[in-house]
Design an enzyme around this catalytic site. Structure first.
Site, PDB file in Angstrom:
ATOM      1  N   GLU A 112      37.640 -25.857  18.840  1.00  0.00           N
ATOM      2  CA  GLU A 112      38.752 -26.923  18.239  1.00  0.00           C
ATOM      3  C   GLU A 112      38.137 -28.185  18.122  1.00  0.00           C
ATOM      4  OE1 GLU A 112      42.958 -26.961  19.210  1.00  0.00           O
ATOM      5  OE2 GLU A 112      42.912 -24.937  20.217  1.00  0.00           O
ATOM      6  N   GLU A 134      43.428 -28.649  30.691  1.00  0.00           N
ATOM      7  CA  GLU A 134      44.379 -28.264  29.773  1.00  0.00           C
ATOM      8  C   GLU A 134      45.801 -27.847  30.419  1.00  0.00           C
ATOM      9  OE1 GLU A 134      43.382 -25.728  26.863  1.00  0.00           O
ATOM     10  OE2 GLU A 134      45.007 -26.469  25.421  1.00  0.00           O
TER      11      GLU A 134
HETATM   12  C1  BGC Z   1      45.229 -28.313  21.391  1.00  0.00           C
HETATM   13  C2  BGC Z   1      46.124 -29.394  22.106  1.00  0.00           C
HETATM   14  C3  BGC Z   1      47.205 -29.750  20.842  1.00  0.00           C
HETATM   15  C4  BGC Z   1      47.791 -28.488  20.803  1.00  0.00           C
HETATM   16  C5  BGC Z   1      49.038 -28.669  20.081  1.00  0.00           C
HETATM   17  C6  BGC Z   1      45.975 -27.127  21.220  1.00  0.00           C
HETATM   18  O1  BGC Z   1      45.260 -25.986  20.826  1.00  0.00           O
HETATM   19  O2  BGC Z   1      44.159 -28.109  22.254  1.00  0.00           O
HETATM   20  O3  BGC Z   1      45.612 -30.221  23.075  1.00  0.00           O
HETATM   21  O4  BGC Z   1      47.812 -30.794  21.216  1.00  0.00           O
HETATM   22  O5  BGC Z   1      47.197 -27.642  20.377  1.00  0.00           O
HETATM   23  O6  BGC Z   1      49.580 -27.420  19.756  1.00  0.00           O
END
Ligand code: BGC
Length: 863
Positions: free
Chosen positions: A464, A740
């Protein structure tokens, strides 16, 4: 007595003045303690046409003061000094130490360079070997001055006569390239000589054409070429200029980098490396082939408005362990973002493999959370003695590394982890009597560092590393306290504006990966899209930059207008895709949006909040009609929120901590509803044993909602909880960055099985803003902290705290300690600022600049 000398001026939000793209850069200076109130200033600008002084300007402004005189022209240099007057002094201060500013290439017509890259056929969808490009040239006379203006399609590192130009990494960074591609200006005078010279560049795929995004990523997001755009301008003593620009006369050849990707890592064959390749005496250059030239609209080339990415720290391994099968496992003691630099000696053809991970499971690297971002670097040795190597065009998020193939025994001094991020100025510090809280704060700082890599990203390790809008929306108040990130975020917000859809929709992440299957078509979503209104406002409050607010105002307005249309006459935004209170710990691992709080409650609350902030911005910018209109809209939405989501008992339809926190923090309740709502919030928190029950939306708000409505003690219980889920649970599990998920690592020590399990995500670290304001006690009461609020609210058994913030005016600090009779507080108010102080049990008082020592017992006795 004369006032002391002011600091050298700074230009806009730049670390230095070289290569500014702003023709009339605004100026900021600070005044040393004891200066007294500035009542006037004078600026002196020395430039080609001579020296000009403004004369005494009666003004107390010292932050982002307008450029005096004519705008700079392309390449123009100027030297600027300031002096100031205070009311009582006999005359002005000394002039400040001169500061230099130099414009970059301000007009598209200044550019002669065209993109140049390899001309051999490649499989546009397959692995491609990065190219190098080079050019030999002669300079007939001694060089007075030389500048390199440089950027690339892909990533680049330039060498001139074997010297690396600059020390920035991953240049040109990531912007919405079709609209904005950043170039940098380097002073390369020292690298050139009279006679034969060579300029060359390493190229990498980077964001431009590398694989990026979910599920293996998208290739060629912006193009299939990999090219350098460089313009070397050499000035001789008589003012004549010789230009060496990328054009069809340059040559290309594959280099020793065999493969390179931001996610994948890099493979380097040292047998193919000639350190002299970018010097006039390089061997084998007759094999280089003419380049292919490409196109780039020079009007899209822009100068940076913030600092570049650099290595900012080196971390040595804490332990090196040799496994039975000859691998070496390294622990750096800190989850960080960067890459390894190794010094190794061994026979030609020896292959070393460097793997990276944030955590271990059963003593081995846990790479599952990386998903498709393999993060493997490979070095093949040339056998020519000790060789020092670090990959160039990649970055990894890791605490642990595993090296296979090391010849002999690896010792800790042969490997270092080089931490990389945007080289922002640190501006905020916090410490208190609780070591776990201090580690939590340290973790926030590290997660910011790991994710401010040219743009604000969600995470730095998996496939990501995207500019997720919601994450930075909640984290910006913390970020802008800890570091001067005005330039980085201003630049990124420009990209958000460029990626905004014509109907006002703000993408989930910016820059957008077009056609990426998971998040396109793009839908508007609350909390994420609200970055358009809330983040410019946060930056305005922090840095006092009204122009920044003005620049992003059209984006903010288009966002609120869109939500207004979506909500319709009901004023309720209760349709469409919403992520709600993302990652509420009660949401199932594979459906993080399915939390306890109605996602449309969240959406409507944010609608009201954004409309309110748009009204504030409009008022600040003098757009009176807008200010009235959006204030009225905010009132109507708050009204609709109450009618739809607040029950007659003052309970909310979602009886969740996030629902109460957002209603209170966004001021959506009537005065009568507030108390019962706050009490219910406290009850919910305590019923959960003061463990966390909030996600991305509720977590940044809950401590303030409790603090401001009579439940400070409960906020402290939340903060100090160590059971899962809680902030300090992660600390007790050994976290060195913010995770996270509350349980990225579960209490039994296993990894969370969810597809998204990052150990370096700053969003939930937004609590640090509350630590700074409430535990530490420093808050801004006016834009740019021109007025400060010192209001520590101790609790939770914390007996002292120290907080410091370098405001645009200078350092503000508060250090408090509980005593038998109350509290003592050492306070520093920067020159140019005023402050209100509210210590527990004492009436508020006003303070001017300087150091103040206060004791609550004495204050009470005196009142
Ligand atoms: C990200 C997040 C993001 C989210 C929203 C994730 O995969 O890592 O931090 O805000 O998706 O769907």
């Amino acid at each position: 007595m004369l006032p002391p000398q002011p600091s050298p001026v700074r230009f806009e939000h730049l670390p230095d003045g070289l290569g500014t793209g702003v023709a009339s850069p605004r100026l900021t200076w600070t005044l040393p303690a004891g200066t007294g109130r500035q009542v006037a200033y004078e600026l002196e600008v020395e430039r080609r046409g001579g020296t000009r002084r403004t004369g005494r300007v009666d003004s107390a402004e010292q932050v982002l003061v307008p450029w005096p005189g004519d705008p700079l022209t392309s390449r123009e240099r100027a030297t600027v000094r300031v002096r100031v007057w205070t009311p009582d002094a006999a005359g002005p201060s000394e002039w400040s130490t001169p500061a230099d500013v130099e414009a970059g290439l301000l007009d598209a017509a200044d550019w002669q360079a065209v993109p140049v890259g390899a001309d051999w056929d490649e499989d546009p969808e397959g692995e491609r070997r990065p190219a190098r490009v080079r050019k030999d040239f002669r300079l007939d006379r001694p060089v007075a001055r030389a500048r390199l203006y440089v950027t690339a399609h892909g990533l680049y590192e330039v060498e001139i006569n074997g010297h690396r130009v600059g020390d920035d990494a991953l240049a040109p960074g990531w912007t919405v390239y079709p609209h904005r591609l950043r170039y940098r200006t380097h002073d390369v005078t020292a690298h050139l000589t009279e006679g034969a010279n060579t300029v060359g560049a390493w190229l990498g795929d980077g964001w431009y054409r590398g694989k990026y995004g979910f599920d293996g990523g998208t290739r060629n997001i912006y193009g299939t070429d990999q090219s350098l755009v460089a313009q070397l301008e050499v000035e001789y003593d008589d003012g004549t200029i010789q230009v060496v620009a990328t054009d069809e006369t340059w040559k290309a050849a594959p280099g020793p980098i065999l493969t390179s990707g931001l996610y994948e890592g890099e493979t380097f064959d040292a047998r193919l490396h000639d350190p002299a390749w970018a010097t006039p005496s390089a061997a084998g250059t007759e094999d280089w082939t003419p380049v292919r030239t490409g196109t780039r609209d020079p009007a899209t080339l822009v100068a940076p408005v913030g600092p570049p990415v650099r290595c900012t720290e080196e971390v040595a391994p804490v332990t090196v362990t040799r496994t039975g099968d000859g691998r070496h496992l390294l622990d750096f003691g800190q989850n960080l973002v960067g890459r390894l630099r190794i010094t190794v000696d061994g026979p030609a053809g020896t292959t070393l493999t460097l793997r990276h991970a944030e955590v271990l499971q059963d003593g081995e690297l846990a790479t599952r959370p990386l998903r498709e971002a393999t993060s493997v670097d490979t070095l093949i040795l040339a056998g020519a003695g000790p060789f020092t190597w670090e990959p160039r065009f990649t970055l990894h998020g890791f605490r642990y590394a595993e090296i296979t193939g090391w010849p002999g025994e690896l010792t800790a001094d042969q490997v270092t982890a080089r931490v990389h991020h945007t080289d922002m100025r640190r501006t905020g510090w916090f410490e208190c009597s609780d070591p776990l809280v201090n580690r939590l704060h340290e973790n926030v700082v590290w997660s910011m560092r790991g994710n401010f890599v040219d743009l604000p990203t969600d995470c730095p390790q998996r496939d990501e590393r995207l500019g997720w809008t919601g994450d930075i929306q909640v984290f910006a108040p913390t970020a802008s306290f800890l570091y001067d990130c005005a330039g980085l975020l201003d630049s990124w917000l420009t990209d958000v504006g460029l990626e905004q859809l014509p109907d006002g929709t703000i993408p989930w992440y910016v820059p957008v990966i077009p056609g990426e299957p998971m998040w396109t078509p793009i839908h508007p979503g609350a909390a994420w899209g609200d970055v358009a209104t809330l983040t410019p406002w946060t930056l305005f409050r922090r840095y006092g930059d009204r122009e920044l607010l003005r620049r992003h105002y059209p984006m903010a307005k288009a966002w609120v207008d869109l939500v207004e249309r979506l909500a319709g006459p009901s004023r309720l935004w209760d349709t469409g895709v919403q992520l709600g209170d993302w990652l509420d710990p009660a949401a199932p691992p594979d459906d993080p949006a399915a939390g306890r709080t109605d996602r449309y409650l969240v959406a409507t609350a944010y609608f009201a909040h954004s409309a309110r902030h748009l009204a504030l911005a409009a008022a600040e910018l003098g757009f009176d009609t807008d200010a009235e209109q959006y204030a009225a809209l905010a009132d109507e939405v708050a009204d609709a929120f109450r009618r739809r989501y607040v029950l007659p008992s003052a309970r909310l339809t979602s009886d969740s901590a996030t629902a109460y926190a957002i209603a209170l923090a966004f001021d959506l309740l009537t005065p009568e509803q507030r108390r019962p709502a706050a009490d219910r919030l406290a009850e919910i928190v305590l019923a959960d044993g003061a463990r966390i029950s909030t996600g991305f939306v509720g977590t940044p708000l809950i401590c303030d909602a409790l603090t401001d409505h009579g439940h400070l003690d409960v906020a402290y219980q939340l903060l100090l909880q160590t059971e899962c889920p809680s902030w300090l649970y992660t600390v007790t599990m050994g976290a060195t960055t913010i995770w996270e998920r509350w349980d990225s690592l579960r209490p039994d020590g296993t990894l969370n099985p969810g597809g998204m399990t990052s150990f370096n995500h700053y969003a939930l670290g937004a609590v640090a803003d509350w630590l700074h304001r409430v535990v530490g006690g420093i808050g801004a009461a006016a834009p740019g902290s021109r007025r400060l609020s010192f209001r520590p609210r101790p609790g939770g058994g914390i007996s002292w705290a120290r907080v410091r913030h370098d405001t645009p005016y200078g350092t503000a600090a508060l250090s408090w300690k509980l005593t038998a009779s109350g509290m003592t507080a050492d306070i520093t108010v920067p020159e140019g600022c005023t402050a209100t102080v509210e210590l527990p049990g004492c009436a508020p008082l006003d303070l001017g600049p300087g150091d103040h020592v206060l004791d609550t017992a004495e204050l009470r006795a005196a009142s």
